[in-house]
Every structure is written in C-alpha cells, then in structure tokens.
Design a protein around this motif. Structure first.
Motif, PDB file in Angstrom:
ATOM      1  N   SER A  87     -14.639  28.703  28.041  1.00  0.00           N
ATOM      2  CA  SER A  87     -14.535  28.066  26.721  1.00  0.00           C
ATOM      3  C   SER A  87     -15.704  27.104  26.496  1.00  0.00           C
ATOM      4  CB  SER A  87     -13.204  27.306  26.581  1.00  0.00           C
ATOM      5  OG  SER A  87     -13.259  26.082  27.269  1.00  0.00           O
ATOM      6  N   PRO A  88     -16.135  26.927  25.235  1.00  0.00           N
ATOM      7  CA  PRO A  88     -17.241  25.994  24.954  1.00  0.00           C
ATOM      8  C   PRO A  88     -16.941  24.587  25.465  1.00  0.00           C
ATOM      9  CG  PRO A  88     -16.535  27.134  22.935  1.00  0.00           C
ATOM     10  CD  PRO A  88     -15.605  27.569  24.014  1.00  0.00           C
ATOM     11  N   GLU A  89     -15.639  24.216  25.463  1.00  0.00           N
ATOM     12  CA  GLU A  89     -15.269  22.858  25.869  1.00  0.00           C
ATOM     13  C   GLU A  89     -15.518  22.610  27.358  1.00  0.00           C
ATOM     14  OE1 GLU A  89     -13.235  24.857  23.995  1.00  0.00           O
ATOM     15  OE2 GLU A  89     -13.793  23.839  22.117  1.00  0.00           O
TER      16      GLU A  89
ATOM     17  N   LEU B 255     -11.872  17.614  25.416  1.00  0.00           N
ATOM     18  CA  LEU B 255     -10.489  17.893  25.023  1.00  0.00           C
ATOM     19  C   LEU B 255     -10.481  18.279  23.554  1.00  0.00           C
ATOM     20  CD1 LEU B 255      -8.685  14.937  26.827  1.00  0.00           C
ATOM     21  CD2 LEU B 255      -8.404  17.367  27.334  1.00  0.00           C
ATOM     22  N   LEU B 256      -9.671  19.253  23.208  1.00  0.00           N
ATOM     23  CA  LEU B 256      -9.527  19.635  21.806  1.00  0.00           C
ATOM     24  C   LEU B 256      -8.805  18.519  21.066  1.00  0.00           C
ATOM     25  CD1 LEU B 256      -8.194  23.267  22.329  1.00  0.00           C
ATOM     26  CD2 LEU B 256     -10.489  22.637  21.523  1.00  0.00           C
ATOM     27  N   SER B 257      -9.138  18.320  19.805  1.00  0.00           N
ATOM     28  CA  SER B 257      -8.307  17.391  19.035  1.00  0.00           C
ATOM     29  C   SER B 257      -7.911  18.077  17.726  1.00  0.00           C
ATOM     30  CB  SER B 257      -9.050  16.088  18.764  1.00  0.00           C
ATOM     31  OG  SER B 257     -10.242  16.355  18.099  1.00  0.00           O
ATOM     32  N   HIS B 258      -6.719  17.796  17.291  1.00  0.00           N
ATOM     33  CA  HIS B 258      -6.208  18.427  16.071  1.00  0.00           C
ATOM     34  C   HIS B 258      -5.608  17.352  15.190  1.00  0.00           C
ATOM     35  CE1 HIS B 258      -5.881  22.083  18.531  1.00  0.00           C
ATOM     36  NE2 HIS B 258      -5.267  21.327  19.406  1.00  0.00           N
ATOM     37  N   SER B 259      -5.653  17.592  13.895  1.00  0.00           N
ATOM     38  CA  SER B 259      -4.779  16.776  13.058  1.00  0.00           C
ATOM     39  C   SER B 259      -3.546  17.643  12.799  1.00  0.00           C
ATOM     40  CB  SER B 259      -5.481  16.420  11.744  1.00  0.00           C
ATOM     41  OG  SER B 259      -5.957  17.589  11.155  1.00  0.00           O
ATOM     42  N   GLY B 260      -2.447  17.027  12.515  1.00  0.00           N
ATOM     43  CA  GLY B 260      -1.260  17.794  12.179  1.00  0.00           C
ATOM     44  C   GLY B 260      -0.424  18.195  13.370  1.00  0.00           C
ATOM     45  N   SER B 261      -0.809  17.770  14.574  1.00  0.00           N
ATOM     46  CA  SER B 261       0.067  18.004  15.721  1.00  0.00           C
ATOM     47  C   SER B 261      -0.124  16.880  16.733  1.00  0.00           C
ATOM     48  CB  SER B 261      -0.214  19.364  16.356  1.00  0.00           C
ATOM     49  OG  SER B 261      -1.537  19.438  16.808  1.00  0.00           O
TER      50      SER B 261
ATOM     51  N   LEU C 283       2.940  24.065  23.026  1.00  0.00           N
ATOM     52  CA  LEU C 283       2.176  25.249  23.423  1.00  0.00           C
ATOM     53  C   LEU C 283       0.992  24.784  24.263  1.00  0.00           C
ATOM     54  CD1 LEU C 283       2.222  27.150  20.016  1.00  0.00           C
ATOM     55  CD2 LEU C 283       3.351  27.853  22.150  1.00  0.00           C
ATOM     56  N   PRO C 284       0.755  25.465  25.394  1.00  0.00           N
ATOM     57  CA  PRO C 284      -0.305  25.025  26.303  1.00  0.00           C
ATOM     58  C   PRO C 284      -1.696  25.289  25.748  1.00  0.00           C
ATOM     59  CG  PRO C 284       0.648  27.079  27.082  1.00  0.00           C
ATOM     60  CD  PRO C 284       1.466  26.658  25.889  1.00  0.00           C
ATOM     61  N   GLU C 285      -2.668  24.456  26.120  1.00  0.00           N
ATOM     62  CA  GLU C 285      -4.031  24.630  25.599  1.00  0.00           C
ATOM     63  C   GLU C 285      -5.131  24.595  26.653  1.00  0.00           C
ATOM     64  OE1 GLU C 285      -4.083  23.298  21.031  1.00  0.00           O
ATOM     65  OE2 GLU C 285      -4.401  21.673  22.452  1.00  0.00           O
ATOM     66  N   GLN C 286      -5.231  23.470  27.370  1.00  0.00           N
ATOM     67  CA  GLN C 286      -6.371  23.294  28.270  1.00  0.00           C
ATOM     68  C   GLN C 286      -5.900  22.793  29.631  1.00  0.00           C
ATOM     69  OE1 GLN C 286      -8.473  20.586  25.420  1.00  0.00           O
ATOM     70  NE2 GLN C 286     -10.205  21.912  25.866  1.00  0.00           N
ATOM     71  N   VAL C 287      -6.710  23.020  30.661  1.00  0.00           N
ATOM     72  CA  VAL C 287      -6.350  22.498  31.992  1.00  0.00           C
ATOM     73  C   VAL C 287      -7.533  21.894  32.729  1.00  0.00           C
ATOM     74  CG1 VAL C 287      -4.401  24.072  32.365  1.00  0.00           C
ATOM     75  CG2 VAL C 287      -6.660  24.757  33.140  1.00  0.00           C
TER      76      VAL C 287
ATOM     77  N   GLU D  66      -4.182  34.362  34.943  1.00  0.00           N
ATOM     78  CA  GLU D  66      -3.017  33.794  34.260  1.00  0.00           C
ATOM     79  C   GLU D  66      -3.452  32.944  33.060  1.00  0.00           C
ATOM     80  OE1 GLU D  66       0.045  34.655  35.384  1.00  0.00           O
ATOM     81  OE2 GLU D  66       1.070  33.530  33.804  1.00  0.00           O
ATOM     82  N   LEU D  67      -4.517  32.174  33.234  1.00  0.00           N
ATOM     83  CA  LEU D  67      -5.018  31.348  32.119  1.00  0.00           C
ATOM     84  C   LEU D  67      -5.471  32.240  30.970  1.00  0.00           C
ATOM     85  CD1 LEU D  67      -7.134  28.633  34.005  1.00  0.00           C
ATOM     86  CD2 LEU D  67      -4.914  28.304  32.890  1.00  0.00           C
ATOM     87  N   GLN D  68      -6.192  33.288  31.329  1.00  0.00           N
ATOM     88  CA  GLN D  68      -6.722  34.171  30.284  1.00  0.00           C
ATOM     89  C   GLN D  68      -5.591  34.846  29.510  1.00  0.00           C
ATOM     90  OE1 GLN D  68      -8.771  37.641  31.524  1.00  0.00           O
ATOM     91  NE2 GLN D  68      -9.851  37.844  29.578  1.00  0.00           N
ATOM     92  N   GLN D  69      -4.590  35.337  30.243  1.00  0.00           N
ATOM     93  CA  GLN D  69      -3.472  36.023  29.569  1.00  0.00           C
ATOM     94  C   GLN D  69      -2.743  35.098  28.604  1.00  0.00           C
ATOM     95  OE1 GLN D  69      -1.104  37.616  32.772  1.00  0.00           O
ATOM     96  NE2 GLN D  69      -2.718  39.069  33.299  1.00  0.00           N
ATOM     97  N   ARG D  70      -2.742  33.815  28.927  1.00  0.00           N
ATOM     98  CA  ARG D  70      -2.002  32.863  28.102  1.00  0.00           C
ATOM     99  C   ARG D  70      -2.891  32.116  27.111  1.00  0.00           C
ATOM    100  NH1 ARG D  70       3.157  31.993  29.871  1.00  0.00           N
ATOM    101  NH2 ARG D  70       3.685  33.043  31.808  1.00  0.00           N
ATOM    102  N   GLY D  71      -4.177  32.434  27.109  1.00  0.00           N
ATOM    103  CA  GLY D  71      -5.095  31.792  26.175  1.00  0.00           C
ATOM    104  C   GLY D  71      -5.294  30.305  26.446  1.00  0.00           C
ATOM    105  N   ILE D  72      -5.265  29.947  27.733  1.00  0.00           N
ATOM    106  CA  ILE D  72      -5.439  28.538  28.126  1.00  0.00           C
ATOM    107  C   ILE D  72      -6.833  28.388  28.738  1.00  0.00           C
ATOM    108  CG2 ILE D  72      -4.533  26.681  29.587  1.00  0.00           C
ATOM    109  CD1 ILE D  72      -1.860  28.283  29.674  1.00  0.00           C
ATOM    110  N   SER D  73      -7.512  27.265  28.443  1.00  0.00           N
ATOM    111  CA  SER D  73      -8.891  27.090  28.918  1.00  0.00           C
ATOM    112  C   SER D  73      -8.997  26.078  30.053  1.00  0.00           C
ATOM    113  CB  SER D  73      -9.779  26.591  27.774  1.00  0.00           C
ATOM    114  OG  SER D  73      -9.652  27.437  26.665  1.00  0.00           O
ATOM    115  N   LEU D  74      -9.698  26.490  31.104  1.00  0.00           N
ATOM    116  CA  LEU D  74     -10.058  25.565  32.193  1.00  0.00           C
ATOM    117  C   LEU D  74     -11.300  24.808  31.750  1.00  0.00           C
ATOM    118  CD1 LEU D  74      -9.834  24.604  35.186  1.00  0.00           C
ATOM    119  CD2 LEU D  74     -11.246  26.583  35.795  1.00  0.00           C
ATOM    120  N   ILE D  75     -11.252  23.471  31.784  1.00  0.00           N
ATOM    121  CA  ILE D  75     -12.423  22.706  31.310  1.00  0.00           C
ATOM    122  C   ILE D  75     -13.039  21.800  32.367  1.00  0.00           C
ATOM    123  CG2 ILE D  75     -11.755  22.760  28.858  1.00  0.00           C
ATOM    124  CD1 ILE D  75     -10.890  19.728  29.329  1.00  0.00           C
ATOM    125  N   GLY D  76     -12.478  21.787  33.577  1.00  0.00           N
ATOM    126  CA  GLY D  76     -13.085  20.955  34.613  1.00  0.00           C
ATOM    127  C   GLY D  76     -12.123  20.723  35.747  1.00  0.00           C
TER     128      GLY D  76
END
Ligand SMILES: Nc1ncnc2c1ncn2[C@@H]1O[C@H](COP(=O)(O)OP(=O)(O)O)[C@@H](O)[C@H]1O
Ligand SMILES: Cc1ncc(C[n+]2csc(CCOP(=O)(O)OP(=O)(O)O)c2C)c(N)n1
Ligand SMILES: [Mg+2]
Length: 310
Positions: free
Chosen positions: A17-19, A30-36, A78-82, A107-117
């Motif tokens: 992932s770019p992150e 870390l991703l940041s969102h508004s609305g959650s 919902l899981p996002e990053q690790v 497992e991360l790929q199947q679940r769409g979760i990103s390893l960032i460090g």
C-alpha cells in the motif's frame, strides 16, 4: 543475511500500500477518514502459549491476522491497517521466515488489510508475534461491554469449543477439522460488523472462553447473564456435562458474543438471515450479577475456572 535483507525480501512484498512507503521511511501513514471513528487493537501470539512450535508457520501467520480481525469485527468495525512486531528465536531460518510472511501476507491480502510497518528482532525466547490493527466504525464508535440492558437476548455468531477440541487433538498428534480451527480459527464473518454496530447493545469476541467472556459483559453491564447450555451451538456434541463445560471454558473460539434488545430482535433476525449469517440465541440478560448457566431450566453450578487466564 541480516534483518534488513529479510525485511526487503519478505516483508516489503506483502506491504504494497502507498501508506507503507515501501517500508523504507521509518514510519507508516495511518489512513484518516471523516464520517467514521478509527479504532485499534493489538494481540500477541507466542509459541508455547498461543500456538504450538510444531504448527505450520503460514497458519500461525494467518491466525495472527484473524485474532486481531476478530476483535475489530466483534466491536462493529472493519479492519484497515496493521503494524507488525516479529521477535524471532535464535536459529529461525530464512525459509521459516518466508513461510510465516507468506501466511501473514496472504491473509492480509484476502481481507484487504494493509501492512504499513513494524519491527523485527532476534532474541533467545520463543517466536513472538504482535500485531496492531486499526479499523473504522460508525460515528457512534465501537460497541461497549457495558451497554447490555435487562431483557436483552444473548447471541453467539458461530460454534463454541472448536479451538479447545483442536488443542486436545494437537497435543495427541492427531489431525482433523478441530485442529484446523485451533491452528487457524474460523472467525466471525466480516458482514457481521455492520449488524453488530447497528444492533448490539454490548459485545466482544470469545477468546478466553464462552463463560469467561460472557462474565466480562455481565460484569461491565452490572447485570446477570443467563446461558442455556442446551442452546449453545457446540463444535461437537459433548458426551457429558463435564465435556460441555470444557467446551464452554476452553477459549480460542474467536466468535462474537453480543446482546440485542428484545424489541429489536425480530428485525435483527431478519437482517442476519437475509445476509445468510448464522447465529444462535444462547441466553438472556436480567437484573442481578454474573453469569448463570442452566440446562432446560435446571441451574448448573458454575465451574471454578470460567476460562483461560495468563
Ligand atoms: N515485522 C515488520 N513488519 C513490517 N514492517 C517492518 C517489520 N520490521 C521492520 N519493518 C519496517 O522496516 C523498516 C526498517 O525497520 P527497522 O530496521 O526495524 O528500523 P529501526 O532500525 O528503526 O528499528 C521500517 O519502516 C519498519 O517499519
Ligand atoms: C499451546 C497453547 N496452550 C493453550 C492455549 C489456549 N489459550 C492460550 S491464550 C488463550 C486465550 C486467548 O489469548 P489472549 O492472549 O488472552 O487473547 P485476547 O483475549 O487478548 O484476544 C487460550 C484459550 C493455546 N491456544 N495454545
Ligand atoms: Mg488479552
């Protein structure tokens, strides 16, 4: 071969992932969102405590991801990053490292979760893996342990006791479906996250044992949780009460346990069945304290140990 080579060879490819910035910038974004609302959890798996030294390392990697996902989903997220910490025992080979990373990455790929460090060390102790996982949930935030109300029904999302049975199988050197669950648990399906967020008045995942984790909800909510043992979807039909209680206290289930108010139960049931989600009503909440168990209305004394403690 030093740790930097191993990171480049086996961890960078599972952190696309770019992150993650190619795991070459000391920190991940870390991703940041508004609305959650963003949530985070962390679980450690250590050889000898959470898995056996003889367990296949790709499954250990998958289990590490799943036990964290289980925490996030059971709180309505919902899981996002690790972030990932790997403490390798002396003598851990490159081939073993590759297998472990393959399991984690798959497992991360199947679940769409990103390893960032993360961090990687070698030490004289047993293989110890720690994963920090972030997730997102609705603006109202994660469900709490303390929100149950008198009259609520108690729900479990899957079978109870498979992890316990699998550990027994593993210890005797046999194989089979329970062993698979012990090594790499079937966890609450991701689709439950939205339903839990919408309907659960209190929730958690069952890791220590059904009775122990139900008592966590009961204590936090300052209410009594009554469980009908004959309603529990056991992984295998217990031969007697002693075995039933072993399944209820063994842990490693990684299914969600939550309460739903009685007047919303019908709506909950419709939504769950529309989505093809299995659940079972195993008990109810009332004034009082602690967990109580019964079979067909007959009270059963609680076992002295309600679940796993470290
Ligand atoms: N187990 C791991 N999983 C994911 N990324 C890792 C892991 N170990 C190290 N990294 C990443 O590799 C890079 C270099 O890590 P490391 O050599 O441990 O840095 P430092 O010397 O600062 O501890 C960092 O971006 C780090 O996040
Ligand atoms: C070799 C081995 N012995 C015993 C167990 C049983 N066991 C170990 S830890 C645990 C509970 C869950 O672990 P914990 O670290 O408390 O997870 P958390 O509650 O933080 O998710 C259970 C049932 C096991 N999984 N493996
Ligand atoms: Mg814990």
């Amino acid at each position: 071969m030093d740790e930097f080579d191993w990171i480049a060879r086996y961890l960078k490819p599972i952190a696309p992932s770019p992150e993650a910035m190619g795991l070459s910038n000391d920190v991940g974004k870390l991703l940041s969102h508004s609305g959650s609302v963003r949530i985070a959890t962390m679980d450690t798996l250590a050889a000898g405590t959470h898995f056996l030294k003889t367990d296949p390392l790709d499954l250990v990697g998958r289990k590490l991801v799943r036990v964290n996902v289980s925490d996030i989903i059971s709180k309505g997220g919902l899981p996002e990053q690790v972030l990932l910490s790997i403490a390798l025992p002396d003598g851990f080979s490159e081939q073993e490292f590759e297998t472990l990373c393959h399991g984690i990455g798959g497992e991360l790929q199947q679940r769409g979760i990103s390893l960032i460090g993360g961090d990687t060390i070698r030490f004289s102790g047993p293989l110890t893996l720690t994963m920090m996982m972030t997730g997102r949930c609705e603006l109202k935030g994660p469900t709490h342990r303390n929100g149950a109300k008198p009259g609520d029904v108690l729900i479990v999302t899957g079978v109870v006791g498979a992890g316990y049975l699998g550990l027994q199988v593993a210890r005797t050197g046999n194989t089979g479906v329970y062993l698979d669950h012990y090594r790499c648990p079937e966890i609450t399906e991701e689709q439950w996250a939205g339903v839990i967020s919408d309907f659960a008045t209190s929730s958690l995942d069952i890791s220590d044992g059904l009775l122990a984790d139900a008592s966590h909800l009961a204590d936090a909510s300052r209410l009594a949780f009554s469980i009908d043992l004959d309603q529990v979807p056991w992984a295998a039909e217990p031969s007697d009460l002693e075995e039933m209680l072993a399944l209820a206290t063994g842990g490693d289930d990684y299914q969600a346990l939550f309460t739903v108010s009685a007047d919303r139960f019908e709506k909950f049931e419709t939504l769950a069945s529309e989505r093809g989600l299995f659940f079972q009503q195993v008990g109810s909440v009332s004034e009082g304290s602690g967990v109580k168990i019964h079979r067909s209305g007959v009270a059963i004394p609680l076992p002295s140990v309600k679940g796993y403690t470290h």
